[in-house]
Design an enzyme around this catalytic site. Structure first.
Site, PDB file in Angstrom:
ATOM      1  N   ASP A   1      -1.078  -0.168  -4.389  1.00  0.00           N
ATOM      2  CA  ASP A   1      -2.053   0.263  -4.902  1.00  0.00           C
ATOM      3  C   ASP A   1      -2.235   1.633  -5.382  1.00  0.00           C
ATOM      4  O   ASP A   1      -3.219   1.845  -5.784  1.00  0.00           O
ATOM      5  CB  ASP A   1      -3.285  -0.046  -3.735  1.00  0.00           C
ATOM      6  CG  ASP A   1      -3.121   0.554  -2.312  1.00  0.00           C
ATOM      7  OD1 ASP A   1      -1.897   1.179  -2.228  1.00  0.00           O
ATOM      8  OD2 ASP A   1      -3.866   0.464  -1.472  1.00  0.00           O
ATOM      9  N   HIS A   2      -1.059   2.418  -5.244  1.00  0.00           N
ATOM     10  CA  HIS A   2      -1.227   3.722  -5.528  1.00  0.00           C
ATOM     11  C   HIS A   2       0.287   4.223  -5.221  1.00  0.00           C
ATOM     12  O   HIS A   2       1.013   3.509  -4.592  1.00  0.00           O
ATOM     13  CB  HIS A   2      -2.289   4.728  -5.279  1.00  0.00           C
ATOM     14  CG  HIS A   2      -2.646   4.616  -3.811  1.00  0.00           C
ATOM     15  ND1 HIS A   2      -1.880   5.467  -3.004  1.00  0.00           N
ATOM     16  CD2 HIS A   2      -3.458   4.278  -2.912  1.00  0.00           C
ATOM     17  CE1 HIS A   2      -2.161   5.198  -1.717  1.00  0.00           C
ATOM     18  NE2 HIS A   2      -3.158   4.502  -1.840  1.00  0.00           N
TER      19      HIS A   2
ATOM     20  N   CYS B   1      -6.548   4.455  -2.295  1.00  0.00           N
ATOM     21  CA  CYS B   1      -7.152   3.019  -2.304  1.00  0.00           C
ATOM     22  C   CYS B   1      -8.213   2.754  -2.928  1.00  0.00           C
ATOM     23  O   CYS B   1      -8.350   1.968  -3.913  1.00  0.00           O
ATOM     24  CB  CYS B   1      -6.487   2.608  -1.293  1.00  0.00           C
ATOM     25  SG  CYS B   1      -7.371   2.740   0.337  1.00  0.00           S
TER      26      CYS B   1
ATOM     27  N   GLU C   1       0.713  -1.205  -0.008  1.00  0.00           N
ATOM     28  CA  GLU C   1      -0.018  -0.033  -0.036  1.00  0.00           C
ATOM     29  C   GLU C   1       0.773   1.287   0.045  1.00  0.00           C
ATOM     30  O   GLU C   1       2.089   1.437   0.552  1.00  0.00           O
ATOM     31  CB  GLU C   1      -0.790  -0.122   1.058  1.00  0.00           C
ATOM     32  CG  GLU C   1      -2.036  -1.310   1.407  1.00  0.00           C
ATOM     33  CD  GLU C   1      -2.968  -1.056   1.991  1.00  0.00           C
ATOM     34  OE1 GLU C   1      -3.499   0.158   2.264  1.00  0.00           O
ATOM     35  OE2 GLU C   1      -3.463  -2.203   2.700  1.00  0.00           O
ATOM     36  N   ASP C   2       0.276   2.056  -0.828  1.00  0.00           N
ATOM     37  CA  ASP C   2       0.892   3.576  -0.536  1.00  0.00           C
ATOM     38  C   ASP C   2       2.341   3.604  -0.905  1.00  0.00           C
ATOM     39  O   ASP C   2       3.188   4.289  -0.246  1.00  0.00           O
ATOM     40  CB  ASP C   2       0.552   4.176   0.619  1.00  0.00           C
ATOM     41  CG  ASP C   2      -1.022   4.279   1.203  1.00  0.00           C
ATOM     42  OD1 ASP C   2      -1.688   3.629   0.608  1.00  0.00           O
ATOM     43  OD2 ASP C   2      -0.992   5.175   2.158  1.00  0.00           O
TER      44      ASP C   2
END
Length: 544
Positions: A263-264, A81, A41-42
């Site tokens: 996810d980004h 997300c 994530e992130d």
């Protein structure tokens, strides 16, 4: 009708596994391969040493990259997300299906009182005939597990996964010969871990050794926060190593297709939630037996392409509901020309921004130019760097590029050369040398809206009440109809596009109904019907 369509789908799957497209004649793809997605994530790409590195060590991902195809231009469809995950799970742009706001299921606990009057949480109602990709995998015979985050903007049907929990694992499949698709999602690099882990976990990098991006002032607090983030990346790398070790221990590593991605972009202020590359670009490593390890590609890839690619690799026909295109497998398409992204409500704060990129030039359309880029998102205020930036801005101590985030308004259009201006500081709109590129990308954006629609233009709660037939609560899926004859149970649901799940014991996992199944009088039967976005209906009975 639903029963017939499912049977036709299964038949198409069986025959399609034997077909080859002209593009894939040189490659022998495995039939029904095992596939693992490792999702973090992130996190922007550059923190991994294989993408350049920012001071941390990532040995396990270095090793995976040496055996993978490394994508240099992979992009999420949003800088946050839940909207991006909606695009991943459906293969459709979140703006086209009403899943673009962050997030839909409930108001943010940190900003509940800041939402407009009348706001209430909701589950996105997927369009007629649209199902998430796990459904197609399960219908084709895959064991499908998710560990553990979902966050797809809708409540998942009980039959969507074989297992979705913090214990979900391909090792749990009852038949060791059953092909599997397994997701392992690690939250270690999530935005929140910058403040949650501070003081509880020692730093693995010295703050004086980190590189400070030009969007931040170079001072001790900034360096400390960045060092914390890089440390979290290193902790995550070790977790990835554990999954790979398990695959090797099970004798599955060599022949399992592995995707690693985020996810980004980074979960840091002025990164996350933005449509600049630092919010959208993600690392993507793909290991497969036929791919040459240690190679790189500049091919453009969007999150809407992941679902189609997964089905392509599994030998499953890509449904028409998916708007993306396969970048691997027998159904591989020609490389895409553009990627698209969107920003809408973030917690309680509304803005509408759209972007299109050809991999080098980025066009941004600001539909609410009267608003600043910065949004006062309470959740983010927990990051010590966020409060620090606000204080420095108030005192006039940020330079022009740093203070730009807090400007009271923004231009209607932006154009950047991300190759020569990677931080997207120099807006080229108005520069006659780039007039043709501006016109090209402006048209690409408008064509995208025309082709797929953009529900971000709608009032959010009016859109939701349209799904709810003007009511204040979601419709309820109609209960499944059950018939028993000649030793077989037949199920159907009057609600269009509803999935039907069944099981004979409350301790069993739910199966997706595709065709009549055997039973005997006296068997217990549980049946769940669920149109995604509606409330589910469940019945329990004894077969007579």
């Amino acid at each position: 009708m639903q029963k017939l369509s499912l049977l036709l789908f299964i038949l198409v799957v069986i025959f399609s596994c034997q077909e080859k497209t002209p593009q894939s004649e040189q490659i022998t793809y495995p039939e029904r391969p095992n596939i693992v997605w490792i999702v973090v994530e992130d996190m922007s790409p550059e923190h991994l040493e294989t993408y350049g590195g920012t001071g941390g060590k990532t040995p396990h991902l270095n090793a995976l990259a040496a055996e993978s195809l490394q994508y240099q231009n992979a992009f999420s469809t949003a800088g946050v997300c839940a909207p991006s995950r909606a695009a991943l799970i459906t293969g459709a742009y979140q703006t086209s299906i009403g899943a673009m706001h962050m997030r839909t299921l409930a108001p943010s606990a940190a900003a509940g009182d800041a939402y407009p009057p009348g706001f209430k949480g909701y589950s996105t109602v997927l369009p007629e005939g649209m199902w998430p990709y796990p459904v197609y995998l399960r219908m084709a015979g895959y064991y499908v597990s998710n560990n553990v985050k979902e966050d797809y903007q809708f409540r998942s049907p009980v039959m969507m996964w074989d297992e979705s929990s913090n214990k979900a694992h391909y090792r749990n499949r009852p038949d060791p010969n059953q092909p599997f698709f397994s997701i392992f999602n690690f939250t270690t690099t999530h935005e929140s871990q910058v403040w949650v882990r501070e003081g509880k976990d020692s730093l693995l990098v010295d703050p004086k050794d980190v590189t400070v991006p030009p969007v931040y002032p170079d001072d001790s607090l900034t360096r400390r926060t960045i060092a914390r983030f890089i440390t979290n990346v290193m902790r995550m790398d070790a977790q990835v190593g554990e999954v790979i070790a398990q695959l090797k221990e099970d004798g599955l590593y060599d022949n399992t297709i592995i995707f690693f991605y985020s996810d980004h972009g980074d979960g840091m202020p002025y990164f996350k939630r933005e449509l600049y590359d630092r919010g959208l670009k993600v690392p993507l490593l793909v290991k497969a037996p036929w791919l040459e390890g240690g190679t790189k590609t500049d091919e453009l890839v969007s999150f809407v392409d992941f679902g189609p690619t997964l089905l392509s690799l599994a030998g499953i026909p890509i449904p028409e509901s998916m708007q993306g295109q396969a970048f691997l497998g027998e159904q591989k398409a020609e490389p895409r020309k553009y990627i698209y992204a969107a920003r809408d409500r973030m917690d309680s704060e509304y803005d509408r921004v759209r972007a299109v990129s050809d991999g080098r030039f980025k066009y941004i359309r600001n539909y609410m130019p009267e608003k600043p880029n910065y949004q006062n998102i309470r959740y983010r205020l927990q990051n010590p760097l966020m409060g620090h930036l606000l204080e420095l801005n108030e005192k006039g101590l940020l330079n022009e590029n740093q203070a730009r985030w807090f400007a009271p308004s923004k231009p209607e259009e932006e154009l950047y050369d991300t190759q020569n201006d990677p931080w997207e500081f120099n807006n080229l709109v108005g520069n006659p040398e780039y007039a043709d590129k501006l016109e090209e990308l402006r048209k690409a954006h408008e064509d995208w809206v025309a082709e797929y629609g953009d529900k971000g233009a709608l009032n959010e709660m009016e859109m939701v009440r349209g799904w709810w037939n003007g009511g204040e609560n979601p419709p309820v899926t109609e209960s499944a109809e059950v018939s028993f004859a000649e030793g077989k149970v037949t199920l159907s649901c009057p609600t269009s596009s509803a999935l039907i799940g069944w099981r004979k014991s409350s301790s069993d996992s739910w199966k997706i109904y595709t065709e009549p199944f055997e039973a005997v009088a006296g068997d217990s039967l549980y049946v769940n019907s669920h149109r995604i976005g509606f409330e589910a209906a469940e019945i329990a009975m004894t077969i007579k």
